[in-house]
Design a protein around this motif. Structure first.
Motif, PDB file in Angstrom:
ATOM      1  N   GLY A  23       0.819  -1.222   0.000  1.00  0.00           N
ATOM      2  CA  GLY A  23       0.000   0.000   0.000  1.00  0.00           C
ATOM      3  C   GLY A  23       0.846   1.262   0.000  1.00  0.00           C
ATOM      4  N   THR A  24       1.861   1.290  -0.855  1.00  0.00           N
ATOM      5  CA  THR A  24       2.834   2.404  -0.796  1.00  0.00           C
ATOM      6  C   THR A  24       2.196   3.748  -1.137  1.00  0.00           C
ATOM      7  N   ARG A  25       1.087   3.725  -1.895  1.00  0.00           N
ATOM      8  CA  ARG A  25       0.469   5.014  -2.247  1.00  0.00           C
ATOM      9  C   ARG A  25      -0.187   5.671  -1.032  1.00  0.00           C
ATOM     10  N   PHE A  26      -0.313   4.904   0.045  1.00  0.00           N
ATOM     11  CA  PHE A  26      -0.919   5.470   1.251  1.00  0.00           C
ATOM     12  C   PHE A  26       0.069   5.593   2.400  1.00  0.00           C
TER      13      PHE A  26
ATOM     14  N   ASN B  60       5.165 -10.448  -3.433  1.00  0.00           N
ATOM     15  CA  ASN B  60       5.700 -10.752  -4.766  1.00  0.00           C
ATOM     16  C   ASN B  60       4.658 -10.631  -5.865  1.00  0.00           C
ATOM     17  N   GLY B  61       3.541 -10.010  -5.535  1.00  0.00           N
ATOM     18  CA  GLY B  61       2.524  -9.780  -6.557  1.00  0.00           C
ATOM     19  C   GLY B  61       1.218 -10.480  -6.233  1.00  0.00           C
ATOM     20  N   LEU B  62       0.163 -10.003  -6.892  1.00  0.00           N
ATOM     21  CA  LEU B  62      -1.179 -10.547  -6.660  1.00  0.00           C
ATOM     22  C   LEU B  62      -1.240 -12.041  -6.990  1.00  0.00           C
TER      23      LEU B  62
ATOM     24  N   ARG C 263      -0.584 -16.384   5.295  1.00  0.00           N
ATOM     25  CA  ARG C 263       0.434 -15.351   5.217  1.00  0.00           C
ATOM     26  C   ARG C 263       1.217 -15.452   3.918  1.00  0.00           C
ATOM     27  N   GLN C 264       1.390 -14.295   3.272  1.00  0.00           N
ATOM     28  CA  GLN C 264       2.296 -14.222   2.121  1.00  0.00           C
ATOM     29  C   GLN C 264       3.601 -13.649   2.675  1.00  0.00           C
ATOM     30  N   THR C 265       4.687 -14.396   2.534  1.00  0.00           N
ATOM     31  CA  THR C 265       5.914 -13.968   3.231  1.00  0.00           C
ATOM     32  C   THR C 265       6.517 -12.701   2.646  1.00  0.00           C
TER      33      THR C 265
ATOM     34  N   PRO D 104      -2.834  -1.883   7.543  1.00  0.00           N
ATOM     35  CA  PRO D 104      -3.103  -2.258   6.156  1.00  0.00           C
ATOM     36  C   PRO D 104      -4.055  -1.279   5.474  1.00  0.00           C
ATOM     37  N   LYS D 105      -3.811  -1.077   4.191  1.00  0.00           N
ATOM     38  CA  LYS D 105      -4.686  -0.206   3.387  1.00  0.00           C
ATOM     39  C   LYS D 105      -6.143  -0.666   3.486  1.00  0.00           C
ATOM     40  N   GLU D 106      -6.342  -1.986   3.555  1.00  0.00           N
ATOM     41  CA  GLU D 106      -7.707  -2.526   3.549  1.00  0.00           C
ATOM     42  C   GLU D 106      -8.455  -2.221   4.844  1.00  0.00           C
ATOM     43  N   MET D 107      -7.755  -1.699   5.866  1.00  0.00           N
ATOM     44  CA  MET D 107      -8.440  -1.292   7.095  1.00  0.00           C
ATOM     45  C   MET D 107      -8.789   0.193   7.081  1.00  0.00           C
TER      46      MET D 107
HETATM   47  P1  UTP Z   1      -1.928  -3.142  -5.448  1.00  0.00           P
HETATM   48  O1  UTP Z   1      -1.524  -3.314  -6.848  1.00  0.00           O
HETATM   49  O2  UTP Z   1      -2.903  -2.064  -5.156  1.00  0.00           O
HETATM   50  O3  UTP Z   1      -0.585  -2.969  -4.593  1.00  0.00           O
HETATM   51  O4  UTP Z   1      -2.501  -4.530  -4.947  1.00  0.00           O
HETATM   52  P2  UTP Z   1      -0.339  -2.481  -3.115  1.00  0.00           P
HETATM   53  O5  UTP Z   1       1.045  -2.891  -2.778  1.00  0.00           O
HETATM   54  O6  UTP Z   1      -1.391  -2.963  -2.167  1.00  0.00           O
HETATM   55  O7  UTP Z   1      -0.459  -0.881  -3.163  1.00  0.00           O
HETATM   56  P3  UTP Z   1       0.538   0.230  -3.762  1.00  0.00           P
HETATM   57  O8  UTP Z   1       0.406   0.123  -5.254  1.00  0.00           O
HETATM   58  O9  UTP Z   1       1.930  -0.048  -3.268  1.00  0.00           O
HETATM   59  O10 UTP Z   1      -0.013   1.521  -3.208  1.00  0.00           O
HETATM   60  C1  UTP Z   1      -3.828  -4.938  -5.231  1.00  0.00           C
HETATM   61  C2  UTP Z   1      -4.292  -5.891  -4.146  1.00  0.00           C
HETATM   62  O11 UTP Z   1      -3.457  -7.047  -4.092  1.00  0.00           O
HETATM   63  C3  UTP Z   1      -2.898  -7.225  -2.813  1.00  0.00           C
HETATM   64  C4  UTP Z   1      -2.992  -5.850  -2.142  1.00  0.00           C
HETATM   65  O12 UTP Z   1      -3.051  -5.959  -0.729  1.00  0.00           O
HETATM   66  C5  UTP Z   1      -4.251  -5.277  -2.763  1.00  0.00           C
HETATM   67  O13 UTP Z   1      -5.417  -5.739  -2.082  1.00  0.00           O
HETATM   68  N1  UTP Z   1      -1.510  -7.717  -2.951  1.00  0.00           N
HETATM   69  C6  UTP Z   1      -0.676  -7.136  -3.839  1.00  0.00           C
HETATM   70  C7  UTP Z   1      -1.092  -8.771  -2.173  1.00  0.00           C
HETATM   71  O14 UTP Z   1      -1.846  -9.312  -1.346  1.00  0.00           O
HETATM   72  N2  UTP Z   1       0.199  -9.228  -2.328  1.00  0.00           N
HETATM   73  C8  UTP Z   1       1.057  -8.672  -3.214  1.00  0.00           C
HETATM   74  O15 UTP Z   1       2.211  -9.153  -3.309  1.00  0.00           O
HETATM   75  C9  UTP Z   1       0.618  -7.606  -3.987  1.00  0.00           C
END
Ligand code: UTP
Length: 295
Positions: free
Chosen positions: A19-22, A113-115, A108-110, A30-33
């Motif tokens: 959630g680096t944009r926040f 590394n991406g969605l 847990r995702q350690t 967490p951003k989701e909270m």
């Molecule tokens: P985002 O692309 O919005 O990335 O992830 P981010 O890291 O949360 O936010 P920014 O871009 O740095 O601000 C989309 C969704 O996928 C989850 C995030 O938590 C969000 O719900 N995600 C992303 C993971 O669970 N793990 C990851 O490795 C990447």
């Protein structure tokens, strides 16, 4: 489809991103909270999933995201306190967070590394059945059925993979997974191509994939065999693209309004619009906005 393969019972909520944009708020939370008025983003997504018939909520957290695990856990001390103070309305707000018959699993995702990697973390719990993925930072408000319910209804007939699609501006395509394909007589898109974050000149269309998916368990093998893509991250859309041709991949242009709450502007828009309908504050907030003198 056989009956056990066309019931959608499980939903994965990847909540392990940084959630680096926040930042700085996401340094420890967490951003989701983040709340939309008084409810965290993740709860809106959970309510949408439960409306669509989901019974198992699978959260993919990172190590600093205990907040989400705690949020969906029992808060005995607080409930006892509210019961003692005779505050039934408030008590209801916290006891109904996970409805009866719905269970939570925390994984847990350690490393972020991406969605795609986050979804792969859920394999052992999803096992051998179709499942939904909801990204809580895409908040979708619908007047009728919620976005996932609309998708589930369309998916029942035909199965396979179902994506939620939205038409975006040409210059915005590079922020999304974008499909190429044709719309069938039933209104659903037959996805023939899927490209993650294409430059506008290379986008196959303006139909973008938003953060709602219905996937088949076969996606896990594809994820394992997919190399990191855009940004060096394992992209879910790249793995879905590998399924095209071997199973139906369809897209629904859902009805509703989406707020990109992963961005500050989208988050603020959502707060303003939800506040204008919130029973506790709608009237006063409307007056405040009317009288607000913009500099
Ligand atoms: P985002 O692309 O919005 O990335 O992830 P981010 O890291 O949360 O936010 P920014 O871009 O740095 O601000 C989309 C969704 O996928 C989850 C995030 O938590 C969000 O719900 N995600 C992303 C993971 O669970 N793990 C990851 O490795 C990447």
């Amino acid at each position: 489809m056989s009956s056990e393969k066309n019931k959608l019972r499980k939903a994965v909520f990847p909540v392990a991103g940084y959630g680096t944009r926040f930042l700085p708020v996401t340094k420890a939370s967490p951003k989701e909270m983040l709340p939309i008025v008084d409810k965290p983003l993740i709860q809106y997504a959970v309510e949408e999933a439960v409306e669509a018939g989901i019974e198992v909520l699978i959260f993919v957290n990172n190590k600093s995201k205990r907040a989400i695990e705690d949020y969906f856990d029992d808060a005995r001390e607080l409930s006892d306190h509210l019961a003692r103070k005779n505050r039934p309305a408030l008590l209801e707000k916290i006891t109904g967070i996970v409805p009866a018959g719905v269970s939570c699993v925390n994984l847990r995702q350690t490393e972020a590394n991406g969605l795609g990697d986050a979804v792969l973390c859920a394999e052992a719990v999803v096992h051998d059945e179709p499942f939904a993925v909801l990204l809580a930072d895409d908040l979708v408000r619908s007047d009728g059925a919620g976005c996932l319910k609309q998708m589930t209804d369309a998916w029942q007939n035909g199965g396979g993979t179902m994506l939620a699609l939205e038409e975006v501006a040409a210059q915005a395509v590079s922020r999304y997974g974008v499909i190429g394909g044709a719309r069938g007589g039933d209104g659903l898109w037959r996805v023939e191509q899927l490209v993650e974050k294409p430059p506008p000149a290379e986008a196959p269309s303006r139909m973008a994939v938003i953060g709602r998916y219905i996937l088949q368990p076969g996606i896990f093998d594809h994820l394992r065999n997919t190399r990191p893509g855009v940004g060096g991250e394992l992209q879910l859309t790249d793995a879905i693209a590998r399924q095209i041709g071997s199973q139906p991949v369809r897209g629904l242009n859902y009805e509703g309004r989406r707020y990109d709450c992963g961005s500050k502007l989208g988050y603020l828009r959502a707060n303003v619009e939800y506040a204008l309908e919130h029973p506790d504050i709608a009237g006063e907030f409307r007056d405040y906005l009317k009288n607000l003198k913009l500099p």
